[in-house]
Write a protein that holds these residues in place. Structure first.
Motif, mmCIF file in Angstrom:
data_model
loop_
_atom_site.group_PDB
_atom_site.id
_atom_site.type_symbol
_atom_site.label_atom_id
_atom_site.label_comp_id
_atom_site.label_asym_id
_atom_site.label_seq_id
_atom_site.Cartn_x
_atom_site.Cartn_y
_atom_site.Cartn_z
ATOM 1 N N VAL A 166 -12.824 12.425 4.726
ATOM 2 C CA VAL A 166 -12.487 11.293 3.849
ATOM 3 C C VAL A 166 -11.350 10.483 4.466
ATOM 4 C CG1 VAL A 166 -11.502 10.667 1.603
ATOM 5 C CG2 VAL A 166 -13.306 12.396 1.733
ATOM 6 N N TYR A 167 -10.317 11.155 4.947
ATOM 7 C CA TYR A 167 -9.168 10.479 5.566
ATOM 8 C C TYR A 167 -9.617 9.611 6.741
ATOM 9 C CZ TYR A 167 -4.833 9.770 8.117
ATOM 10 O OH TYR A 167 -3.786 9.203 8.783
ATOM 11 N N ASN A 168 -10.450 10.161 7.606
ATOM 12 C CA ASN A 168 -10.894 9.418 8.788
ATOM 13 C C ASN A 168 -11.805 8.248 8.441
ATOM 14 O OD1 ASN A 168 -9.541 10.625 11.019
ATOM 15 N ND2 ASN A 168 -10.749 12.465 10.656
ATOM 16 N N ILE A 169 -12.669 8.401 7.443
ATOM 17 C CA ILE A 169 -13.517 7.286 7.012
ATOM 18 C C ILE A 169 -12.652 6.144 6.478
ATOM 19 C CG2 ILE A 169 -15.200 6.538 5.270
ATOM 20 C CD1 ILE A 169 -16.522 9.326 5.615
ATOM 21 N N LEU A 170 -11.684 6.482 5.633
ATOM 22 C CA LEU A 170 -10.803 5.449 5.086
ATOM 23 C C LEU A 170 -10.000 4.764 6.192
ATOM 24 C CD1 LEU A 170 -9.647 7.247 1.858
ATOM 25 C CD2 LEU A 170 -10.959 5.138 1.984
ATOM 26 N N LYS A 171 -9.514 5.540 7.137
ATOM 27 C CA LYS A 171 -8.749 4.992 8.254
ATOM 28 C C LYS A 171 -9.590 4.000 9.057
ATOM 29 C CE LYS A 171 -6.027 6.652 12.167
ATOM 30 N NZ LYS A 171 -5.627 7.842 12.914
ATOM 31 N N GLU A 172 -10.862 4.324 9.295
ATOM 32 C CA GLU A 172 -11.765 3.439 10.039
ATOM 33 C C GLU A 172 -11.997 2.113 9.319
ATOM 34 O OE1 GLU A 172 -15.442 5.352 11.086
ATOM 35 O OE2 GLU A 172 -14.396 7.079 11.942
ATOM 36 N N HIS A 173 -11.803 2.105 7.997
ATOM 37 C CA HIS A 173 -12.013 0.898 7.205
ATOM 38 C C HIS A 173 -10.688 0.274 6.752
ATOM 39 C CE1 HIS A 173 -16.388 1.238 7.049
ATOM 40 N NE2 HIS A 173 -16.194 2.537 6.993
ATOM 41 N N ASN A 174 -9.606 0.631 7.459
ATOM 42 C CA ASN A 174 -8.258 0.130 7.152
ATOM 43 C C ASN A 174 -7.817 0.466 5.734
ATOM 44 O OD1 ASN A 174 -7.900 -1.076 9.740
ATOM 45 N ND2 ASN A 174 -9.264 -2.713 9.070
ATOM 46 N N GLY A 175 -8.310 1.560 5.221
ATOM 47 C CA GLY A 175 -7.934 2.016 3.887
ATOM 48 C C GLY A 175 -6.868 3.082 3.933
ATOM 49 N N THR A 176 -6.470 3.523 2.758
ATOM 50 C CA THR A 176 -5.474 4.585 2.640
ATOM 51 C C THR A 176 -5.922 5.586 1.590
ATOM 52 O OG1 THR A 176 -4.220 3.363 0.975
ATOM 53 C CG2 THR A 176 -3.547 3.061 3.277
ATOM 54 N N ILE A 177 -5.277 6.734 1.611
ATOM 55 C CA ILE A 177 -5.527 7.749 0.595
ATOM 56 C C ILE A 177 -4.178 8.252 0.115
ATOM 57 C CG2 ILE A 177 -5.815 9.600 2.292
ATOM 58 C CD1 ILE A 177 -7.985 10.746 0.333
ATOM 59 N N GLU A 178 -4.043 8.343 -1.207
ATOM 60 C CA GLU A 178 -2.797 8.785 -1.824
ATOM 61 C C GLU A 178 -3.095 10.032 -2.655
ATOM 62 O OE1 GLU A 178 -1.813 5.402 -4.193
ATOM 63 O OE2 GLU A 178 -1.760 4.060 -2.454
ATOM 64 N N VAL A 179 -2.158 10.967 -2.655
ATOM 65 C CA VAL A 179 -2.344 12.206 -3.401
ATOM 66 C C VAL A 179 -1.127 12.443 -4.283
ATOM 67 C CG1 VAL A 179 -2.750 14.688 -3.256
ATOM 68 C CG2 VAL A 179 -3.701 13.176 -1.510
ATOM 69 N N GLU A 180 -1.383 12.695 -5.553
ATOM 70 C CA GLU A 180 -0.344 13.102 -6.492
ATOM 71 C C GLU A 180 -0.769 14.451 -7.050
ATOM 72 O OE1 GLU A 180 0.195 10.123 -9.506
ATOM 73 O OE2 GLU A 180 0.040 8.502 -8.027
ATOM 74 N N SER A 181 0.150 15.403 -7.058
ATOM 75 C CA SER A 181 -0.214 16.712 -7.566
ATOM 76 C C SER A 181 1.012 17.402 -8.144
ATOM 77 C CB SER A 181 -0.812 17.573 -6.446
ATOM 78 O OG SER A 181 -1.349 18.763 -6.985
ATOM 79 N N GLU A 182 0.777 18.157 -9.204
ATOM 80 C CA GLU A 182 1.841 18.926 -9.819
ATOM 81 C C GLU A 182 1.299 20.310 -10.157
ATOM 82 O OE1 GLU A 182 4.895 18.667 -13.604
ATOM 83 O OE2 GLU A 182 3.778 16.884 -13.010
#
Length: 78
Positions: free
Chosen positions: A44-60
């Motif tokens: 998922v990270y690499n696909i988003l990177k290829e499309h100039n996207g980002t991924i954010e994670v929030e967790s508790e």
């Protein structure tokens, strides 16, 4: 700037800082041996990177996690 936002949230056990640091590493998994390849978040990270996207994670811990994928909308014709 226009973006597409995709969010996935759960109310599971959440992740601590040590796990969060590794979730995009290829082959990292918290599952027992033979039950997970650890490639999902890396892909998922690499696909988003290829499309100039980002991924954010929030967790508790004890409350769950939220994964947010941000994909820029391109209006350029190819």
């Amino acid at each position: 700037k226009n973006n597409i936002y995709i969010e996935v949230a759960d109310n599971g056990c959440g992740m601590d800082g040590d796990i969060l640091k590794q979730i995009f590493d290829p082959f990292f998994t918290t599952k027992p041996v033979g039950q997970g390849t650890g490639m999902g978040m890396a892909i998922v990270y690499n696909i988003l990177k290829e499309h100039n996207g980002t991924i954010e994670v929030e967790s508790e811990l004890g409350k769950g996690s939220l994964i947010r994928c941000v994909i820029p909308i391109s209006t350029k014709c190819m």
